[in-house]
Design an enzyme around this catalytic site. Structure first.
Site, PDB file in Angstrom:
ATOM      1  N   GLY A 170       0.840  -1.193   0.000  1.00  0.00           N
ATOM      2  CA  GLY A 170       0.000   0.000   0.000  1.00  0.00           C
ATOM      3  C   GLY A 170       0.876   1.243   0.000  1.00  0.00           C
ATOM      4  O   GLY A 170       2.099   1.177  -0.192  1.00  0.00           O
ATOM      5  N   SER A 222      -4.920   1.432  -0.061  1.00  0.00           N
ATOM      6  CA  SER A 222      -4.445   2.713  -0.594  1.00  0.00           C
ATOM      7  C   SER A 222      -4.864   2.876  -2.045  1.00  0.00           C
ATOM      8  O   SER A 222      -5.283   3.955  -2.471  1.00  0.00           O
ATOM      9  CB  SER A 222      -2.922   2.803  -0.493  1.00  0.00           C
ATOM     10  OG  SER A 222      -2.488   2.719   0.842  1.00  0.00           O
ATOM     11  N   ALA A 230      -8.418   3.955  -2.279  1.00  0.00           N
ATOM     12  CA  ALA A 230      -8.834   5.156  -1.544  1.00  0.00           C
ATOM     13  C   ALA A 230      -9.335   6.222  -2.505  1.00  0.00           C
ATOM     14  O   ALA A 230      -8.695   6.514  -3.518  1.00  0.00           O
ATOM     15  CB  ALA A 230      -7.677   5.687  -0.712  1.00  0.00           C
ATOM     16  N   GLN A 231     -10.478   6.817  -2.178  1.00  0.00           N
ATOM     17  CA  GLN A 231     -11.110   7.781  -3.081  1.00  0.00           C
ATOM     18  C   GLN A 231     -10.982   9.226  -2.607  1.00  0.00           C
ATOM     19  O   GLN A 231     -10.709  10.129  -3.383  1.00  0.00           O
ATOM     20  CB  GLN A 231     -12.599   7.447  -3.226  1.00  0.00           C
ATOM     21  CG  GLN A 231     -12.884   6.095  -3.804  1.00  0.00           C
ATOM     22  CD  GLN A 231     -14.362   5.735  -3.698  1.00  0.00           C
ATOM     23  OE1 GLN A 231     -15.136   6.431  -3.035  1.00  0.00           O
ATOM     24  NE2 GLN A 231     -14.756   4.658  -4.337  1.00  0.00           N
ATOM     25  N   GLY A 232     -11.211   9.439  -1.309  1.00  0.00           N
ATOM     26  CA  GLY A 232     -11.401  10.800  -0.817  1.00  0.00           C
ATOM     27  C   GLY A 232     -10.239  11.731  -1.056  1.00  0.00           C
ATOM     28  O   GLY A 232     -10.361  12.780  -1.679  1.00  0.00           O
ATOM     29  N   GLY A 233      -9.057  11.393  -0.560  1.00  0.00           N
ATOM     30  CA  GLY A 233      -7.912  12.261  -0.769  1.00  0.00           C
ATOM     31  C   GLY A 233      -6.949  12.246   0.394  1.00  0.00           C
ATOM     32  O   GLY A 233      -6.959  11.335   1.217  1.00  0.00           O
ATOM     33  N   GLU A 263     -14.337  17.324   3.941  1.00  0.00           N
ATOM     34  CA  GLU A 263     -14.858  16.026   4.363  1.00  0.00           C
ATOM     35  C   GLU A 263     -15.275  16.074   5.827  1.00  0.00           C
ATOM     36  O   GLU A 263     -15.003  17.051   6.534  1.00  0.00           O
ATOM     37  CB  GLU A 263     -13.821  14.926   4.125  1.00  0.00           C
ATOM     38  CG  GLU A 263     -13.518  14.698   2.643  1.00  0.00           C
ATOM     39  CD  GLU A 263     -12.595  13.530   2.384  1.00  0.00           C
ATOM     40  OE1 GLU A 263     -12.242  12.825   3.355  1.00  0.00           O
ATOM     41  OE2 GLU A 263     -12.211  13.316   1.229  1.00  0.00           O
ATOM     42  N   HIS A 278     -17.189   2.814   7.655  1.00  0.00           N
ATOM     43  CA  HIS A 278     -17.444   3.948   6.767  1.00  0.00           C
ATOM     44  C   HIS A 278     -18.954   4.086   6.598  1.00  0.00           C
ATOM     45  O   HIS A 278     -19.656   3.095   6.357  1.00  0.00           O
ATOM     46  CB  HIS A 278     -16.783   3.726   5.414  1.00  0.00           C
ATOM     47  CG  HIS A 278     -16.638   4.991   4.613  1.00  0.00           C
ATOM     48  ND1 HIS A 278     -17.709   5.613   4.021  1.00  0.00           N
ATOM     49  CD2 HIS A 278     -15.557   5.761   4.355  1.00  0.00           C
ATOM     50  CE1 HIS A 278     -17.289   6.711   3.405  1.00  0.00           C
ATOM     51  NE2 HIS A 278     -15.983   6.826   3.600  1.00  0.00           N
ATOM     52  N   ARG A 286     -17.252  10.270  11.376  1.00  0.00           N
ATOM     53  CA  ARG A 286     -17.740   9.036  10.771  1.00  0.00           C
ATOM     54  C   ARG A 286     -18.492   8.122  11.730  1.00  0.00           C
ATOM     55  O   ARG A 286     -19.465   7.479  11.350  1.00  0.00           O
ATOM     56  CB  ARG A 286     -16.570   8.272  10.146  1.00  0.00           C
ATOM     57  CG  ARG A 286     -16.079   8.908   8.873  1.00  0.00           C
ATOM     58  CD  ARG A 286     -14.937   8.128   8.261  1.00  0.00           C
ATOM     59  NE  ARG A 286     -14.567   8.703   6.983  1.00  0.00           N
ATOM     60  CZ  ARG A 286     -13.551   8.280   6.244  1.00  0.00           C
ATOM     61  NH1 ARG A 286     -12.810   7.263   6.670  1.00  0.00           N
ATOM     62  NH2 ARG A 286     -13.272   8.849   5.088  1.00  0.00           N
ATOM     63  N   HIS A 293     -14.296  -0.466   7.560  1.00  0.00           N
ATOM     64  CA  HIS A 293     -13.434   0.309   6.671  1.00  0.00           C
ATOM     65  C   HIS A 293     -12.002   0.477   7.152  1.00  0.00           C
ATOM     66  O   HIS A 293     -11.066   0.349   6.369  1.00  0.00           O
ATOM     67  CB  HIS A 293     -14.066   1.690   6.486  1.00  0.00           C
ATOM     68  CG  HIS A 293     -13.326   2.603   5.559  1.00  0.00           C
ATOM     69  ND1 HIS A 293     -13.106   2.293   4.238  1.00  0.00           N
ATOM     70  CD2 HIS A 293     -12.762   3.831   5.763  1.00  0.00           C
ATOM     71  CE1 HIS A 293     -12.429   3.283   3.654  1.00  0.00           C
ATOM     72  NE2 HIS A 293     -12.201   4.211   4.561  1.00  0.00           N
ATOM     73  N   GLU A 339      -1.702   2.028   8.337  1.00  0.00           N
ATOM     74  CA  GLU A 339      -2.891   1.654   9.108  1.00  0.00           C
ATOM     75  C   GLU A 339      -2.579   0.669  10.223  1.00  0.00           C
ATOM     76  O   GLU A 339      -3.207   0.705  11.279  1.00  0.00           O
ATOM     77  CB  GLU A 339      -3.946   1.066   8.171  1.00  0.00           C
ATOM     78  CG  GLU A 339      -5.263   0.756   8.850  1.00  0.00           C
ATOM     79  CD  GLU A 339      -6.331   0.282   7.892  1.00  0.00           C
ATOM     80  OE1 GLU A 339      -7.391  -0.174   8.355  1.00  0.00           O
ATOM     81  OE2 GLU A 339      -6.112   0.369   6.664  1.00  0.00           O
ATOM     82  N   ARG A 392     -10.727   7.815  13.451  1.00  0.00           N
ATOM     83  CA  ARG A 392      -9.883   8.494  12.462  1.00  0.00           C
ATOM     84  C   ARG A 392     -10.615   9.639  11.777  1.00  0.00           C
ATOM     85  O   ARG A 392     -11.726   9.477  11.283  1.00  0.00           O
ATOM     86  CB  ARG A 392      -9.426   7.492  11.401  1.00  0.00           C
ATOM     87  CG  ARG A 392      -8.628   8.113  10.254  1.00  0.00           C
ATOM     88  CD  ARG A 392      -8.124   7.051   9.328  1.00  0.00           C
ATOM     89  NE  ARG A 392      -9.175   6.438   8.548  1.00  0.00           N
ATOM     90  CZ  ARG A 392      -9.513   6.815   7.308  1.00  0.00           C
ATOM     91  NH1 ARG A 392      -8.894   7.837   6.745  1.00  0.00           N
ATOM     92  NH2 ARG A 392     -10.454   6.177   6.656  1.00  0.00           N
ATOM     93  N   SER A 408      -5.343   9.250   6.904  1.00  0.00           N
ATOM     94  CA  SER A 408      -4.589   7.991   6.830  1.00  0.00           C
ATOM     95  C   SER A 408      -3.487   8.017   5.780  1.00  0.00           C
ATOM     96  O   SER A 408      -2.372   7.554   6.040  1.00  0.00           O
ATOM     97  CB  SER A 408      -5.534   6.819   6.576  1.00  0.00           C
ATOM     98  OG  SER A 408      -6.356   7.068   5.456  1.00  0.00           O
TER      99      SER A 408
END
Length: 523
Positions: free
Chosen positions: A10, A39, A42-45, A109, A226, A273, A333, A357, A368, A373
């Protein structure tokens, strides 16, 4: 013998390898392929302060608040202050993040009070950053990558790690690999649950190995679910719907079409979250259906198509138009706890380091903060590589013998056990827990462990013991913590208790102990 042995591919493993190659030979071992990781998906950023109107102090505060009293201040301070440096460094090396009007495009976010989420490829940040580092790794003559290698155990003598014993899936044989420095970057254990956003390989092998070797395991009861993974009828598949979708203004709607997060938290859909996931879980029960709706119909459809092309395409595969409404439900998640690490990635065993992680640095606390991360991988991999120089070369290598076999007839029993553990974890130690559920789950784990009998030094037997160890660590920590905090919620103890403002610590063959907050890294 290699200078740097990296277990896992990752972002933490790839960046560690990239940094380590300047100081010696590097070998990356990965269970499947180099692109099979959290990794990569991973979508968010990546959360980091890059805007003049933002400040590391604000990022620090958001992280601490999300961590519900269990964050280690020193670790968080390092993350938010060194994070921007690592971002600038990879940009200078050629990493391209999305821009708008010539400036970095920054998203918002859950839990963040500033726009500070860098993204690439819209909703494919993990893939873009990982591919960038894979290019760096594959173009480096100092780095070798070996795929389809399952690590079984560490080679440890007198508290020092000399490498690993592993199973080569291609030759179907055990191998011993020796190293000056061994880095454990195998990720978490969310795939031990039935519904998860993780690859099916993410079942906590590294955590179980570190526990067996004598490392402290910290705060394993905190599993982050998540809030939003696409609901696919008659399937346990859980495609992640990025937090950034709610950051763009999407609403969570109940069966009556009403926004149910408004009276629950001041940030509504962008609450931390654990709050959003638990609220969705309860709303699903109230509505008597296995999902709630995520509505984007009030947003600019063209902007959504541009910002989230990957998610849009995946939703379309299942017949959903993301620009309107899609059904979502929580999924396991992220593993918030893990192997105890100091501020430079050192574990309790000399020459064994943990990063990403799997590491418990105290940054995440009890929950988190979104998109911290990937930043943690960059910051602490960099710090860990820097401290490896404190060791000289290994002068005397102890003798280790091969001892494992693989009985293919045992595979069916292993997968049956894996299925049983997944359902036990989901039913007994999921989003909402209780003494009755946890006691029931632990009883099942103890029974299955006893059924294994004496250690056999067989591949599937060892894999079964790892699964049971991880399940035990999560549920025993959860049973001890008689309160609700962050990613750990007990319906029989629904309130946060000051007496539990502490870390849980589990060490092999010793009873569970605790550690005061902000003393993990010294006073």
């Amino acid at each position: 013998m290699v200078d740097y042995l990296i277990i896992g591919s990752g972002l933490a493993g790839l960046y560690t390898a990239h940094k380590a190659s300047a100081f010696g030979s590097v070998l990356i071992l990965t269970k499947k392929t180099i692109r099979d990781s959290n990794s990569y998906n991973a979508q968010g950023g990546i959360a980091a302060v890059t805007d003049i109107e933002d400040d590391p102090r604000f990022h620090f505060t958001d992280t601490i608040v999300a961590g519900r009293g269990l964050c280690e201040d020193k670790a968080v301070d390092i993350l938010v202050k060194e994070g921007p440096q690592r971002i600038r460094q990879i940009i200078d090396e050629g990493m391209v993040f999305d821009k708008e009007n010539g400036k970095l495009s920054l998203g918002l976010e859950g839990g963040h009070h500033r726009h500070r989420i860098l993204h690439a490829g819209g909703d494919s940040t993990g893939r873009f950053v990982t591919e960038f580092l894979i290019d760096q790794v594959e173009g480096d003559s100092n780095i070798q990558v070996r795929e389809n290698i399952s690590v079984i155990d560490f080679l440890v003598e007198d508290g020092v790690c000399y490498g690993v014993r592993c199973w080569n899936e291609k030759t179907n044989q055990e191998e011993l690999i020796y190293a000056e420095h061994t880095f454990l970057t195998t990720g978490g254990t969310a795939a031990i649950y039935t519904r998860t956003t993780n690859p099916d390989t993410t079942i906590g092998d590294g955590i179980a190995m570190a526990y067996k070797a004598g490392c402290r395991i910290v705060d394993m009861e905190f599993i982050q679910f998540h809030p939003s993974a696409l609901y696919i009828p008659d399937s346990q598949k859980a495609f992640l719907i990025s937090e950034a979708v709610r950051g763009e203004g999407a609403y969570l709607l109940n069966k009556a079409g009403k926004r149910f997060m408004l009276p629950i938290h001041e940030l509504a859909e962008l609450a931390p979250r654990d709050i959003v996931a638990r609220s969705i879980f309860k709303q699903m029960a109230e509505d008597d259906r296995p999902y709630v709706m995520l509505s984007l119909r009030h947003l600019d459809a063209d902007k959504i198509r541009k910002r989230f092309p990957n998610i849009l395409a995946k939703c379309a595969e299942y017949g959903y138009d993301m620009t309107q409404e899609i059904p979502i439900a929580p999924a396991a998640h992220y593993t918030v706890g893990g192997v105890a690490s100091d501020l430079d990635g050192r574990s309790d065993i000399k020459r064994l380091y943990v990063c990403g992680e799997i590491a418990s640095t105290g940054i995440m606390g009890a929950n988190r903060l979104a998109s911290n991360s990937l930043l943690e991988c960059l910051v602490f991999a960099n710090r860990a590589i820097n401290v490896t120089k404190e060791f000289g070369h290994i002068e005397h290598l102890p003798h280790f013998e091969k001892k494992y076999s693989k009985d293919e007839s045992a595979a069916e029993r292993y997968y049956e056990l894996k299925h049983l553990i997944a359902h036990t974890m989901t039913n007994c130690s999921g989003i909402i827990r209780s003494e009755l559920l946890l006691s029931t789950g632990l009883k099942i784990i103890r029974t299955e462990y006893n059924n294994l009998g004496p250690e056999k030094f067989e591949y599937y037997d060892e894999a079964s013991r790892k699964l049971l160890a991880v399940a035990y660590l999560i549920m025993s920590g959860a049973r001890f913590r008689k309160e609700s905090r962050g990613g750990h919620y007990r319906e029989d103890y629904p309130n946060l208790k000051e007496d539990f403002t502490l870390h849980t610590v589990q060490l092999k063959d010793q009873p569970l102990s605790t550690m005061p907050v902000n003393l993990m890294h010294g006073e």
